[in-house]
Design an enzyme around this catalytic site. Structure first.
Site, short mmCIF file in Angstrom:
data_model
loop_
_atom_site.label_atom_id
_atom_site.label_comp_id
_atom_site.label_asym_id
_atom_site.label_seq_id
_atom_site.Cartn_x
_atom_site.Cartn_y
_atom_site.Cartn_z
N ALA A 43 41.84 54.81 45.92
CA ALA A 43 41.54 53.40 46.19
C ALA A 43 42.38 53.01 47.41
CB ALA A 43 42.14 52.73 45.03
N GLY A 59 41.56 49.30 49.24
CA GLY A 59 41.80 47.63 49.51
C GLY A 59 42.72 47.18 48.66
N GLY A 60 42.78 47.38 47.22
CA GLY A 60 43.89 47.01 46.37
C GLY A 60 43.17 46.39 45.31
N GLU A 96 38.44 40.62 50.82
CA GLU A 96 37.37 41.48 50.84
C GLU A 96 35.94 40.67 50.88
OE1 GLU A 96 37.89 45.24 48.82
OE2 GLU A 96 39.89 44.88 48.96
N HIS A 141 29.69 54.71 45.28
CA HIS A 141 31.00 54.30 45.17
C HIS A 141 31.53 54.04 43.95
CE1 HIS A 141 34.76 52.73 46.75
NE2 HIS A 141 34.55 51.42 46.06
N ARG A 200 29.77 44.44 41.21
CA ARG A 200 31.28 44.32 41.08
C ARG A 200 31.83 43.79 42.34
NH1 ARG A 200 35.70 47.69 42.69
NH2 ARG A 200 34.28 49.02 43.37
N SER A 259 38.09 46.41 40.09
CA SER A 259 38.03 47.40 39.30
C SER A 259 39.37 47.90 38.74
CB SER A 259 37.38 48.51 39.99
OG SER A 259 37.35 49.83 39.19
#
Ligand code: FAD
Ligand code: SIN
Length: 539
Positions: free
Chosen positions: A45, A47-48, A112, A351, A386, A391
């Site tokens: 992962a 982005g965060g 994002e 993804h 999503r 997530s």
């Protein structure tokens, strides 16, 4: 061999490990994991984690962004649950030693697609690796947690295994059969509670950001055991994975992600001819939600016949890139691109699966004593698409809820007489001579799913895919029944079933919504404002 444990956790990503750390306070936990402990989607992962930590943000805003992105299918109670518990669990991760990026004395927040404010808590562009490392270390230090690496779950143990002739209505899970790859043996693991935390399904597609563990094993096992599975048509394609050519000229299977956070920091999408194009599709341009951006890229590539589009990060300084995106910077340098000076060739890649095993707000599945957490679960949080960085948050929050609930459930647990539960029966199976079938079948599945069940679908393509997958699935079942188990064979069998479930769900949804776009029904319809639920009626 037989093992008995209070709790069996299948999978060691953020969901499995964060649950185990909490459950270890009141019970013994056995974690089984397919490869090395850290190998997981979590570990990659970038982005965060989305969480409300800034005075400019609010729960209402995070909830609104999540619902908007989910295109009408999010369950409000589940969304509220993740949003409101986010800040507390971010704090807890920091107490576990996770080092998030900070600036001016506070957390450094990224942006994002689909987020109306900056809210992504991150650790440069290596957030997952930082979290996974801390959780693995913590689990290693707990005397109540035991981890078995290179152990792959084969099937959940239910009444089906000891009352095969009876149709049991209110079924329970009593553990799982686990393949020990070191000794090539199948163990019977009996547990009071079992948790499936096996991650995603990306490997059923040719191009995916997911590592090889992501073959949908948990969803496949749960389906075979009779759990409800929902919303499998909503496969999220990340708009920007690095386009690479292998030396032999074929594009590489496992794609390196170029984080959406780079677009959040100012990078823009351009055609191969250098034209910005996202303004033609959405006012949010390159930061529109993923379904919109991935479809726009797909459309531009189809129009031009180009194999990729460009992501232009040259507006960012080399220092900024090196400091905030060191992972992406170095990977691109390795492939000969200095992203501070040159455009990055990118393509969409499979993804994330928004659907999965149906779970309630505590992470309980529709089988007694079986929980499901993380990417494998369909909690209702993500709806038809999503929101970026929700997530990891969902996995953390539901693991927390499950750990609390599980403690209470222990009191009333109905244990099976372990003598009734048989060991795995391998009689009649042989070592396969035709191993080539496995790689051929696996490639065939990936081709079918990528060609016919990708970003843009049609009835013709879905039906063609269904006919082919049904045939492959049947062949694999026959091969499976007479062949001694290997991890590759288990994965192949699961990939065929997952593909089947995706196609079946896609055919059930006679509209376009979120990530599911069907040219035969280009509009959303109020009639389909519900989850697509499938369950295996045979067991
Ligand atoms: P995983 O982390 O995938 O863990 C699954 C575990 O199950 C693994 O240990 C695996 O080995 C094990 N396993 C699988 N099958 C079996 C079996 N049969 N038997 C035993 N063990 C098994 N989300 C965000 O919110 N923010 C991001 O920035 C972000 N970036 C991402 C970047 C990439 C490249 C990828 C691939 C995903 C990203 N995601 C992101 C999504 C997110 O990382 C995943 O959804 C999340 O980490 C899933 O966690 P998990 O614990 O459910 O599963
Ligand atoms: C990314 O960093 O772009 C991935 C974020 C996510 O999948 O949520």
């Amino acid at each position: 061999m037989r093992i008995e444990t209070d709790i069996l956790v299948i999978g060691s990503g953020i969901a499995g490990l964060s649950f185990a750390l909490k459950a270890a306070k009141y019970s013994n936990v056995l974690i089984v994991t397919k490869k090395e402990q850290a190998e997981s989607n979590t570990n990659y992962a970038q982005g965060g984690i989305a969480a409300v930590t800034s005075p400019l943000d609010s729960y209402d805003l995070h909830i609104k962004d999540t619902l908007e992105c989910g295109a009408g299918l999010c369950h409000l109670d589940a969304v509220e649950q993740i949003v409101k518990n986010g800040p507390r669990l971010i704090q807890e991760l920091m107490e576990h030693g996770v080092n998030f990026s900070s600036s001016n004395g506070g957390l450094d927040l990224g942006k994002e697609g689909g987020h109306s404010v900056e809210r992504i808590v991150h650790s440069k562009d290596l957030t997952g690796a930082e979290i996974e490392k801390s959780l693995v270390e913590k689990a290693g230090a707990s005397k109540n947690i035991k981890v078995l690496e290179h152990h792959t779950a084969v099937e959940l143990i239910t009444e089906h295994h000891f009352k095969p002739k009876k149709r049991v209505k209110n079924k329970s899970c009593y553990g799982a059969y686990i393949y020990d790859e070191n000794y090539k043996k199948i163990l019977t693991v009996l547990s009071n509670m079992t948790l499936i935390c096996t991650g995603g399904i990306g490997q059923v597609y040719l191009h995916t950001t997911n590592p090889q563990i992501a073959t949908g094993d948990g969803i496949a096992m749960a389906y075979r055991s009779g759990c409800e599975i929902a919303n499998m048509e909503f496969v999220q394609f990340h708009p920007t994975s690095l386009y690479e050519k292998k030396p032999d000229g074929s594009p590489e299977g496992r794609s390196f992600l170029i984080s959406e956070a780079l677009r959040g920091a100012g990078a823009v999408l351009r055609t191969k001819q250098g034209q910005e194009f996202m303004n033609n599709y959405d006012p949010r341009s390159s930061l529109a939600p993923r379904d919109i951006v991935a479809r726009a890229i797909d459309n531009e590539m189809k129009k031009s016949g180009d194999e990729y589009v460009y992501l232009d990060a040259t507006g960012l300084s080399e220092n900024e890139i090196k400091n905030n995106f060191p992972n992406i910077y170095h990977k691109c340098i390795e492939t000969g691109i200095n992203i501070a000076e040159e455009y990055i060739p990118v393509v969409p890649a499979a993804h994330y699966i928004c659907g999965g095993v149906v779970s309630d707000l505590n992470g309980s599945s529709t089988l007694n004593n079986l929980y499901v957490l993380g990417e494998t679960a369909m909690t209702g949080v993500h709806g038809a698409n999503r929101l970026a960085s929700n997530s990891l948050l969902e996995a953390l929050v539901f693991a927390d809820k499950a750990a609390i609930n599980c403690k209470d459930e222990f009191k009333g647990i109905k244990k099976a007489n372990s003598k009734l539960i048989p060991d795995w029966d391998e009689s009649g199976t042989e070592n396969a001579e035709e191993w080539i079938l496995i790689s051929q079948n696996s490639n065939e599945i990936k081709q079918i799913m990528s060609n016919y069940v990708g970003i843009v679908r049609s009835n013709l393509r879905l039906n063609r895919a269904l006919r082919r997958i049904k045939l492959i699935k049947k062949e694999i079942e026959i091969f499976y029944k007479k062949t001694r188990i290997t991890r590759e064979l288990l994965e192949l069998r699961n990939m065929a079933l997952i593909s089947y479930l995706i196609i079946k769900s896609a055919l059930m949804r006679k509209e376009s919504r979120g990530l599911h776009y069907n040219t035969d029904y280009p509009q959303s319809t109020a009639k389909y404002l519900k989850d697509t639920v499938i369950s295996n009626q045979i067991v």
